[in-house]
Design a protein around this motif. Structure first.
Motif, PDB file in Angstrom:
ATOM      1  N   ASP A  56     -12.145  15.067 -12.964  1.00  0.00           N
ATOM      2  CA  ASP A  56     -11.983  15.629 -14.307  1.00  0.00           C
ATOM      3  C   ASP A  56     -12.492  17.065 -14.359  1.00  0.00           C
ATOM      4  OD1 ASP A  56     -10.884  13.312 -15.281  1.00  0.00           O
ATOM      5  OD2 ASP A  56     -12.626  12.701 -16.458  1.00  0.00           O
ATOM      6  N   GLN A  57     -13.653  17.300 -13.765  1.00  0.00           N
ATOM      7  CA  GLN A  57     -14.200  18.657 -13.734  1.00  0.00           C
ATOM      8  C   GLN A  57     -13.289  19.598 -12.947  1.00  0.00           C
ATOM      9  OE1 GLN A  57     -17.997  17.642 -12.034  1.00  0.00           O
ATOM     10  NE2 GLN A  57     -19.031  17.644 -14.022  1.00  0.00           N
ATOM     11  N   SER A  58     -12.725  19.104 -11.880  1.00  0.00           N
ATOM     12  CA  SER A  58     -11.810  19.906 -11.080  1.00  0.00           C
ATOM     13  C   SER A  58     -10.580  20.285 -11.891  1.00  0.00           C
ATOM     14  CB  SER A  58     -11.389  19.134  -9.826  1.00  0.00           C
ATOM     15  OG  SER A  58     -10.488  19.887  -9.046  1.00  0.00           O
ATOM     16  N   ALA A  59     -10.032  19.326 -12.628  1.00  0.00           N
ATOM     17  CA  ALA A  59      -8.843  19.594 -13.441  1.00  0.00           C
ATOM     18  C   ALA A  59      -9.138  20.633 -14.510  1.00  0.00           C
ATOM     19  CB  ALA A  59      -8.344  18.302 -14.079  1.00  0.00           C
ATOM     20  N   ARG A  60     -10.296  20.518 -15.158  1.00  0.00           N
ATOM     21  CA  ARG A  60     -10.648  21.485 -16.195  1.00  0.00           C
ATOM     22  C   ARG A  60     -10.872  22.882 -15.598  1.00  0.00           C
ATOM     23  NH1 ARG A  60     -13.417  16.889 -18.433  1.00  0.00           N
ATOM     24  NH2 ARG A  60     -15.346  17.439 -17.343  1.00  0.00           N
ATOM     25  N   ARG A  61     -11.487  22.918 -14.410  1.00  0.00           N
ATOM     26  CA  ARG A  61     -11.710  24.211 -13.747  1.00  0.00           C
ATOM     27  C   ARG A  61     -10.385  24.882 -13.412  1.00  0.00           C
ATOM     28  NH1 ARG A  61     -11.259  25.036  -8.558  1.00  0.00           N
ATOM     29  NH2 ARG A  61     -11.645  22.839  -8.002  1.00  0.00           N
ATOM     30  N   ILE A  62      -9.462  24.120 -12.855  1.00  0.00           N
ATOM     31  CA  ILE A  62      -8.157  24.663 -12.473  1.00  0.00           C
ATOM     32  C   ILE A  62      -7.399  25.143 -13.700  1.00  0.00           C
ATOM     33  CG2 ILE A  62      -5.893  24.024 -11.538  1.00  0.00           C
ATOM     34  CD1 ILE A  62      -7.473  22.151  -9.595  1.00  0.00           C
ATOM     35  N   LEU A  63      -7.440  24.349 -14.758  1.00  0.00           N
ATOM     36  CA  LEU A  63      -6.743  24.726 -15.990  1.00  0.00           C
ATOM     37  C   LEU A  63      -7.291  26.038 -16.545  1.00  0.00           C
ATOM     38  CD1 LEU A  63      -4.633  23.593 -18.119  1.00  0.00           C
ATOM     39  CD2 LEU A  63      -6.651  23.018 -19.449  1.00  0.00           C
ATOM     40  N   LYS A  64      -8.610  26.161 -16.581  1.00  0.00           N
ATOM     41  CA  LYS A  64      -9.201  27.384 -17.120  1.00  0.00           C
ATOM     42  C   LYS A  64      -8.886  28.583 -16.236  1.00  0.00           C
ATOM     43  CE  LYS A  64     -13.371  29.391 -19.065  1.00  0.00           C
ATOM     44  NZ  LYS A  64     -14.781  29.175 -19.475  1.00  0.00           N
ATOM     45  N   THR A  65      -8.880  28.390 -14.924  1.00  0.00           N
ATOM     46  CA  THR A  65      -8.581  29.485 -14.007  1.00  0.00           C
ATOM     47  C   THR A  65      -7.203  30.063 -14.260  1.00  0.00           C
ATOM     48  OG1 THR A  65     -10.019  28.566 -12.279  1.00  0.00           O
ATOM     49  CG2 THR A  65      -8.306  30.113 -11.569  1.00  0.00           C
ATOM     50  N   PHE A  66      -6.232  29.199 -14.573  1.00  0.00           N
ATOM     51  CA  PHE A  66      -4.855  29.652 -14.717  1.00  0.00           C
ATOM     52  C   PHE A  66      -4.450  29.975 -16.148  1.00  0.00           C
ATOM     53  CE2 PHE A  66      -4.606  28.089 -10.449  1.00  0.00           C
ATOM     54  CZ  PHE A  66      -3.566  28.790  -9.863  1.00  0.00           C
ATOM     55  N   THR A  67      -5.206  29.509 -17.131  1.00  0.00           N
ATOM     56  CA  THR A  67      -4.823  29.752 -18.529  1.00  0.00           C
ATOM     57  C   THR A  67      -5.910  30.443 -19.347  1.00  0.00           C
ATOM     58  OG1 THR A  67      -5.651  27.637 -19.397  1.00  0.00           O
ATOM     59  CG2 THR A  67      -3.409  27.659 -18.464  1.00  0.00           C
ATOM     60  N   GLY A  68      -7.152  30.399 -18.884  1.00  0.00           N
ATOM     61  CA  GLY A  68      -8.252  30.959 -19.652  1.00  0.00           C
ATOM     62  C   GLY A  68      -8.763  30.026 -20.734  1.00  0.00           C
ATOM     63  N   LEU A  69      -8.239  28.809 -20.798  1.00  0.00           N
ATOM     64  CA  LEU A  69      -8.604  27.850 -21.841  1.00  0.00           C
ATOM     65  C   LEU A  69      -9.501  26.751 -21.277  1.00  0.00           C
ATOM     66  CD1 LEU A  69      -5.057  27.444 -23.443  1.00  0.00           C
ATOM     67  CD2 LEU A  69      -6.902  28.952 -24.203  1.00  0.00           C
ATOM     68  N   ASP A  70     -10.463  26.301 -22.074  1.00  0.00           N
ATOM     69  CA  ASP A  70     -11.339  25.226 -21.606  1.00  0.00           C
ATOM     70  C   ASP A  70     -11.432  24.050 -22.570  1.00  0.00           C
ATOM     71  OD1 ASP A  70     -12.786  26.394 -23.599  1.00  0.00           O
ATOM     72  OD2 ASP A  70     -14.435  27.053 -22.326  1.00  0.00           O
ATOM     73  N   LYS A  71     -10.767  24.131 -23.707  1.00  0.00           N
ATOM     74  CA  LYS A  71     -10.746  23.009 -24.634  1.00  0.00           C
ATOM     75  C   LYS A  71      -9.306  22.714 -25.007  1.00  0.00           C
ATOM     76  CE  LYS A  71     -15.356  23.498 -26.651  1.00  0.00           C
ATOM     77  NZ  LYS A  71     -16.142  23.638 -27.895  1.00  0.00           N
ATOM     78  N   VAL A  72      -8.686  21.859 -24.215  1.00  0.00           N
ATOM     79  CA  VAL A  72      -7.277  21.534 -24.422  1.00  0.00           C
ATOM     80  C   VAL A  72      -7.078  20.028 -24.280  1.00  0.00           C
ATOM     81  CG1 VAL A  72      -6.529  23.764 -23.521  1.00  0.00           C
ATOM     82  CG2 VAL A  72      -6.672  21.817 -21.984  1.00  0.00           C
ATOM     83  N   TYR A  73      -5.935  19.576 -24.744  1.00  0.00           N
ATOM     84  CA  TYR A  73      -5.552  18.169 -24.581  1.00  0.00           C
ATOM     85  C   TYR A  73      -5.138  17.947 -23.129  1.00  0.00           C
ATOM     86  CZ  TYR A  73      -3.096  13.735 -25.349  1.00  0.00           C
ATOM     87  OH  TYR A  73      -2.684  12.430 -25.298  1.00  0.00           O
ATOM     88  N   MET A  74      -5.858  17.080 -22.429  1.00  0.00           N
ATOM     89  CA  MET A  74      -5.553  16.797 -21.027  1.00  0.00           C
ATOM     90  C   MET A  74      -5.749  15.313 -20.758  1.00  0.00           C
ATOM     91  SD  MET A  74      -7.312  18.381 -17.564  1.00  0.00           S
ATOM     92  CE  MET A  74      -6.383  19.911 -17.604  1.00  0.00           C
ATOM     93  N   GLN A  75      -4.816  14.726 -20.026  1.00  0.00           N
ATOM     94  CA  GLN A  75      -4.888  13.315 -19.682  1.00  0.00           C
ATOM     95  C   GLN A  75      -4.607  13.123 -18.192  1.00  0.00           C
ATOM     96  OE1 GLN A  75      -5.801  10.887 -21.576  1.00  0.00           O
ATOM     97  NE2 GLN A  75      -5.535  11.557 -23.680  1.00  0.00           N
ATOM     98  N   GLN A  76      -5.351  12.195 -17.589  1.00  0.00           N
ATOM     99  CA  GLN A  76      -5.051  11.828 -16.203  1.00  0.00           C
ATOM    100  C   GLN A  76      -3.790  10.964 -16.194  1.00  0.00           C
ATOM    101  OE1 GLN A  76      -7.137   9.028 -12.948  1.00  0.00           O
ATOM    102  NE2 GLN A  76      -8.463  10.722 -13.616  1.00  0.00           N
ATOM    103  N   LEU A  77      -2.878  11.290 -15.299  1.00  0.00           N
ATOM    104  CA  LEU A  77      -1.565  10.638 -15.294  1.00  0.00           C
ATOM    105  C   LEU A  77      -1.413   9.597 -14.201  1.00  0.00           C
ATOM    106  CD1 LEU A  77       1.406  10.598 -16.376  1.00  0.00           C
ATOM    107  CD2 LEU A  77       1.899  12.363 -14.660  1.00  0.00           C
TER     108      LEU A  77
END
Length: 215
Positions: A56-77
């Motif tokens: 989960d932490q890895s997914a949030r880190r990757i998302l922020k790196t590419f979008t600059g966002l850290d509070k978004v709707y995210m689900q494990q698929l």
């Protein structure tokens, strides 16, 4: 004695299917791979899980790196673990999907990471099994769309029903009857009308939501 020493070790990666809604189309963020295997080819946004980091932490880190966002709707698929799915090494991928507002993300990061937004209905061939990941993520969004206010993560705060219908049609991949759509929206307790209207005089609506971030 280490009970694990006789077992093989694999790489664990995270791949993120990042959706946005722009120009009345559902889009997904992809980029040209900077890595040795399949370098330069198009793929989803992803990376390896780092030491001392949960998936989960890895997914949030990757998302922020590419979008600059850290509070978004995210689900494990899902987990993808076919033996030869990666041409480089044995890699097991944990897949997440995220929904972001296209006006919120840091657009400068697309240039830095050689990334681009592509219409899901005209998605080019991606590396490995990434096209299948996008397909499954879209199916998951379609399922949740019926009874949950997840579309709020893709929409501006205030919107017309015409714009909302365009979003639904882009996610579902089909056109919808206007009257039936509006009747179904009226039955949802998480969408309400406001006392505002747009420049064309259409009534604006909003979602009644709590914290959008999911873990």
């Amino acid at each position: 004695m280490n009970a694990y020493i006789d077992y093989p070790r694999f790489y664990v990666s995270v791949d993120c299917v990042i959706f946005s809604f722009d120009e009345n189309k559902l889009k997904v963020l992809i980029h040209h791979r900077p890595y040795e295997h399949e370098e330069g080819k198009l793929s989803l946004i992803g990376g390896f899980v780092e030491e001392g980091e949960s998936v989960d932490q890895s997914a949030r880190r990757i998302l922020k790196t590419f979008t600059g966002l850290d509070k978004v709707y995210m689900q494990q698929l899902a987990a993808y673990g076919e033996v030869e799915r990666d041409t480089g090494e044995r890699v097991i991928s944990i897949v997440y999907y995220a929904l972001i507002n296209s006006s919120n993300y840091d657009k400068s990061l697309s240039g830095i990471h050689n990334a681009l937004w592509e219409d899901v209905d005209n998605l080019p061939q991606l590396c490995f099994d990434h096209n299948d990941m996008v397909r499954k993520a879209r199916e998951a969004v379609c399922t949740s769309l019926k009874n949950e206010p997840i579309a709020s993560n893709l929409m501006p705060k205030y919107f017309s029903l015409s714009l909302l219908q365009s979003l639904y049609e882009s996610i579902l991949g089909t056109s919808m009857d206007k009257r039936n759509f509006r009747r179904s929206i009226a039955e949802k307790d998480f969408i309400k009308s406001t006392n505002m209207s747009n420049r064309r005089g259409a009534v604006l609506y909003e979602y009644i939501t709590e914290d959008k971030e999911q873990k």
